[in-house]
Every structure is written in structure tokens, then in C-alpha cells.
Design an enzyme around this catalytic site. Structure first.
Site, PDB file in Angstrom:
ATOM      1  N   SER A 275       0.817  -1.204   0.000  1.00 46.19           N
ATOM      2  CA  SER A 275       0.000   0.000   0.000  1.00 46.19           C
ATOM      3  C   SER A 275       0.857   1.264   0.000  1.00 46.19           C
ATOM      4  O   SER A 275       1.679   1.448  -0.893  1.00 46.19           O
ATOM      5  CB  SER A 275      -0.958  -0.038   1.194  1.00 46.19           C
ATOM      6  OG  SER A 275      -1.975   0.925   1.065  1.00 46.19           O
TER       7      SER A 275
ATOM      8  N   ASP B 189      -8.127  -5.200  -6.712  1.00 42.02           N
ATOM      9  CA  ASP B 189      -8.034  -4.044  -5.814  1.00 42.02           C
ATOM     10  C   ASP B 189      -8.268  -2.785  -6.634  1.00 42.02           C
ATOM     11  O   ASP B 189      -7.663  -2.617  -7.698  1.00 42.02           O
ATOM     12  CB  ASP B 189      -6.638  -4.018  -5.175  1.00 42.02           C
ATOM     13  CG  ASP B 189      -6.371  -2.761  -4.360  1.00 42.02           C
ATOM     14  OD1 ASP B 189      -7.337  -2.154  -3.861  1.00 42.02           O
ATOM     15  OD2 ASP B 189      -5.187  -2.401  -4.212  1.00 42.02           O
TER      16      ASP B 189
ATOM     17  N   HIS C 107      -6.259  -5.991  -2.239  1.00 40.16           N
ATOM     18  CA  HIS C 107      -5.188  -5.126  -1.758  1.00 40.16           C
ATOM     19  C   HIS C 107      -4.233  -5.856  -0.817  1.00 40.16           C
ATOM     20  O   HIS C 107      -3.031  -5.608  -0.829  1.00 40.16           O
ATOM     21  CB  HIS C 107      -5.837  -3.944  -1.036  1.00 40.16           C
ATOM     22  CG  HIS C 107      -4.927  -2.821  -0.690  1.00 40.16           C
ATOM     23  ND1 HIS C 107      -4.470  -1.914  -1.606  1.00 40.16           N
ATOM     24  CD2 HIS C 107      -4.380  -2.446   0.495  1.00 40.16           C
ATOM     25  CE1 HIS C 107      -3.701  -1.016  -1.013  1.00 40.16           C
ATOM     26  NE2 HIS C 107      -3.625  -1.326   0.275  1.00 40.16           N
TER      27      HIS C 107
END
Length: 473
Positions: A168, A378, A437
Site C-alpha cells: 500500500s 483491488d 489489496h
């Protein structure tokens, strides 16, 4: 400060051995006996900043196994979430009462450091008022934390192969940290980085997000066509949605409306399903809102997704880590406040200075090995963004490496785990089919095989050469 001074003295007297005072002897709630040592304590970042670490030694041959740093993103989210809910050996259930074994923990591959960063995140703290964090200060603080870890905590691991991993917003954290690590002689065995669903370019992320929403069926055709005609001269592929979003125009409102579609889906995994739970806001919504905040997208409904099911068991994690007996076992001072997955204060005042990390990638290319991998469903840090980012680096595809070569996980039907593109200058781009994700959470078996084969420089389709036992739930 007294505790830290005493700790340093103890380490000097003991000849820089593993810090026995940080050894976790009895983790409350365990329903299994760990076959490895693990440590929890603090590293001194500066005279006022103290970062909490949790270090899980490898299941086998820890003295010679690689050392792997894991960083969660946010910015402002705890890497202990990565330990408990993703790739660490301890998972929590039963309203924070039971700890069971994750059979696909990454400490089957090496010794893993989970570092809570910056100050104010998780159990990490500053002894004065919490300072403002920025991309630059986080990179420097993480670097200083590593220096302290290998000098005073575990100097016996200084010469082990070393890798930096995360996901991330670590797409910003890791390249900036890696440039510092690669340039200094303090890390002689620094070998590479592995970044999952990283945010490498904010403009590219938003420019790819709009067509991604449309081609996943989240946006009605009339709205998409309206944006294409009104704002993009009919060319949706080369449209600069990022700039338009920041303009005071009709197009800004139209694009914001488009990005608010699919409100009842999990933006971190479009195909995830689980039972509803109306608990506290999880890391999932926090990260998405933080990225919107960074882009200063006023008028965009940041609450979209706030009622999503908490499949990451974030309530369990928060409850467990705030138990007095757990905090005591992890050597957390009473003065440290309530643990949360993500710090609103850190995120609110965080200073974003990097829209793009191309410069850092070019500095690293050819000097270390790089794995950038993406779950393909994602929408927050999406696959198309990272494909375009890697393509923009101007690398050539390696001879014999097809642009869409499959890699396989043999114990699943169909066996295709994703796709691999190998580039010159030691960069691999890998997709993980059906993951969102949080790849080590969504596809834990494939993630373990992926990281093992990356570190050992093997074909990604090769099965891991050891058995993992099933968890006792």
C-alpha cells in the site's frame, strides 16, 4: 527515557546478544506452542522517538536465514496488523481471546521484523508531543530504526541477507528507505525489496482508476460516456483524470460521482464476501480515505465503504492488543496509549511530498532485486496503475520472458496463480489472480510461495520445499 537508557546499558554489558528482556515468553491466548523465538520491544529512532518492533525468528535455521522487514502503509497504519491479520504467525479470533497459528506465515521463509512507524502509530511513540510526519521524516526514521535494530538489538543478523517488504503506502515508504539503505555501508547484505499493491504514482492511480471502475461494471455506460465526451475529447485512455479532479469545473464533479459508484462493494477486493459486522472502521477504509485526503479531493464522499464488513478481524486485533496481559507480555510501557490499527492523528497531519517514486526506482534498478506484485481486484492501489508505472521506467522485457507468462500454484484449480513479467535490471512484475489489496491475507498460500521464490531467486511456479501444517482453529 530511563527504560531506554537501562536497555542500552544492558545490551553493552551483555556483549550485544539478542535482548533477553524483549523475549516474549508467554503470549496470552495461544492455542499452540510456537516453534520459534519472538521478541517485542523498542528501538531508539532519536532522543525523543521510539518505534515498537515485533521480531519473529524463522521456524528453521534462523541464524542463517534472511531478515525481512515488513511495513504496512496508510500512512498511519500499524505493521502489527500485517503480523496478526496477514503474514505473521499469530492470528486472533474469539473476540480477542484466542491466538492460533497461521500456517502460511512468512517466518517460514526468514526472520521477520514488523516495525510500527511513524511515531504515534500502534505502540510507537514520541516522548515529546507527537511530531508531524512526512515522506522524508518517515524514510529517515525507518533508517535510524534499522541502524539501532542491527547495532544494539540483533547485531548477529547484520550480515544476513536483508529484504524490505510491505504494501500500500509502503509503495512510497519502501523506495525512499531502500535508497538510503542501498547507499550506506551499514547494510552489507541488502538484497532487494518486494512491494504489494504499492502506490507508486498518484496521478497514474487516478488516471487508471476511472476506466478500471467502468470495465469492472461498476459504472453505468451513460455516466462513463458523459465523462469521456465532456472531459476527455472521447479518449478515455489518455485522459488526465487526476488534473481534472483538482479543477474547479463540471468535469471534477462528474469524475467524483463516477468514483463513488460501487459503494456497497469492498474497494480493496471487489469480489470479497463475508458476514456483515458493524464494528469500528478498519484499516481498509482508513487507507482509501487517506489516499483521497492526500489528493485533496474535496467534495468526494470519503465515507464510501464505511459500512463494509470487517473481514480482516480488526476488532479482534484491537481488543487483543489492548488487553493488559498482552501488553505486559509484549513489554509495552503503561504510559503508551490505546493501540489502534491506524492513527487518525498521524494521517490527518501527515505531509505528503512524493506524488511519484520513479526517481527512487531508477536509483535502485540494477543495484538490488525488485519485486512489485499486485492483487488484480483491488481498486485502491490498482493493477493498471502499477503496470503503467513499471512500463514508464523504460525497461526491456528479459529475453525468454513472455509478457503474460503464467505462474502456478499447484494445489488449486485452476492452477494459474497470476502472471509474471520479468524486466531487465532485476525487476519482476507479478499479478496474484483473485486477490485484492492485502495479498498475504486474501491469498496466503500463493503469497508464501511468491515471497519464498523471490528471495531464493527461483521460478515463481515452484512449490515451496517444505511442509506447512494446518492451523488448529
Amino acid at each position: 527515557m530511563y527504560r531506554c537508557a537501562l536497555l542500552t546499558l544492558t545490551l553493552i554489558v551483555s556483549g550485544f546478544a539478542a535482548p533477553t528482556e524483549d523475549l516474549v515468553n508467554d503470549l496470552p491466548g495461544l492455542n499452540f506452542q510456537p516453534a520459534f523465538e519472538h521478541y517485542s520491544g523498542y528501538v531508539n529512532v532519536s532522543s525523543t522517538k521510539f518505534f515498537h518492533y515485533w521480531f519473529t525468528k524463522a521456524y528453521s535455521n534462523p541464524d542463517t536465514s534472511p531478515v525481512i522487514l515488513w511495513l504496512n502503509g496508510g500512512p498511519g497504519c500499524s505493521s502489527v496488523v500485517g503480523l496478526i491479520e496477514e503474514l505473521g504467525p499469530f492470528h486472533v479470533k474469539d473476540n480477542g481471546q484466542t491466538v492460533y497459528e497461521n500456517p502460511y506465515s512468512w517466518n517460514h521463509v526468514g526472520n521477520v521484523i514488523f516495525l510500527e512507524s511513524p511515531a504515534g502509530v500502534g505502540f510507537s511513540y514520541a516522548s515529546d508531543s507527537d511530531p508531524l510526519a512526512s515522506d522524508e521524516t518517515v524514510a529517515e526514521d525507518n533508517y535510524q530504526a534499522l541502524l539501532y535494530f542491527f547495532k544494539y538489538k540483533f547485531p548477529e543478523y547484520r550480515d544476513n541477507d536483508f529484504y524490505i517488504t510491505g504494501e500500500s503506502y509502503s509503495g512510497i515508504y519502501i523506495p525512499m528507505l531502500a535508497v538510503k539503505v542501498a547507499a550506506k555501508p551499514n547494510f552489507p547484505a541488502f538484497k532487494g525489496v518486494a512491494i504489494g499493491n504499492g502506490i507508486y504514482s498518484f496521478p497514474l492511480n487516478y488516471n487508471t482508476m476511472v476506466p478500471l471502475f467502468y470495465y469492472h461494471g461498476l459504472v453505468r455506460n451513460s455516466l462513463y460516456s458523459d465523462v469521456a465526451t465532456t472531459c476527455c475529447n472521447g479518449n478515455t485512455y489518455n485522459c488526465d483524470y487526476y488534473t481534472l479532479l483538482h479543477s474547479e469545473t463540471e468535469c471534477s464533479d462528474k469524475i467524483k460521482l463516477l468514483l463513488q459508484q460501487g459503494a456497497d462493494l469492498d474497494p480493496y477486493n471487489l469480489y470479497s464476501t463475508c458476514y456483515l459486522d458493524n464494528g469500528a472502521t478498519s484499516q481498509r477504509n482508513f487507507i482509501r480515505n487517506a489516499l483521497f485526503r492526500k489528493s485533496n479531493l474535496k467534495g468526494l464522499d470519503n465515507s464510501i465503504g464505511s459500512g463494509l464488513p470487517l473481514c480482516a478481524q480488526s476488532n479482534n486485533t484491537e481488543i487483543y492488543l489492548n488487553r493488559a496481559d498482552v501488553r505486559n507480555a509484549l513489554h509495552i510501557p503503561d504510559s503508551v496509549g490505546h493501540w489502534t490499527e491506524c492513527s487518525n492523528d498521524v494521517a490527518l497531519y501527515y505531509q505528503y511530498t512524493h506524488n511519484d517514486v520513479s526517481k527512487e526506482f531508477h536509483t535502485l534498478l540494477g543495484n538490488i532485486r525488485i519485486l512489485t506484485y499486485n492483487g488484480d481486484v483491488d481498486t485502491v492501489c490498482n493493477l493498471a496503475m502499477n503496470m503503467e508505472f513499471v512500463a514508464s521506467l523504460g525497461l526491456s522485457i528479459k529475453d525468454g520472458s513472455e509478457n503474460s507468462a503464467e505462474w502456478y500454484y499447484n494445489y488449486e484449480t485452476p492452477r494459474v496463480a497470476g502472471f509474471v513479467t520479468k524486466y531487465t535490471q532485476n525487476l519482476d512484475f507479478v499479478t496474484v489472480r483473485g486477490s485484492g489489496h492485502f495479498v498475504p491475507q486474501d491469498k496466503p498460500r500463493e503469497a508464501l510461495q511468491l515471497i519464498y521464490n523471490f528471495i531464493h531467486n527461483r521460478d515463481y511456479s515452484l512449490p515451496i520445499p517444505f511442509q506447512v501444517r494446518r492451523a488448529v482453529l
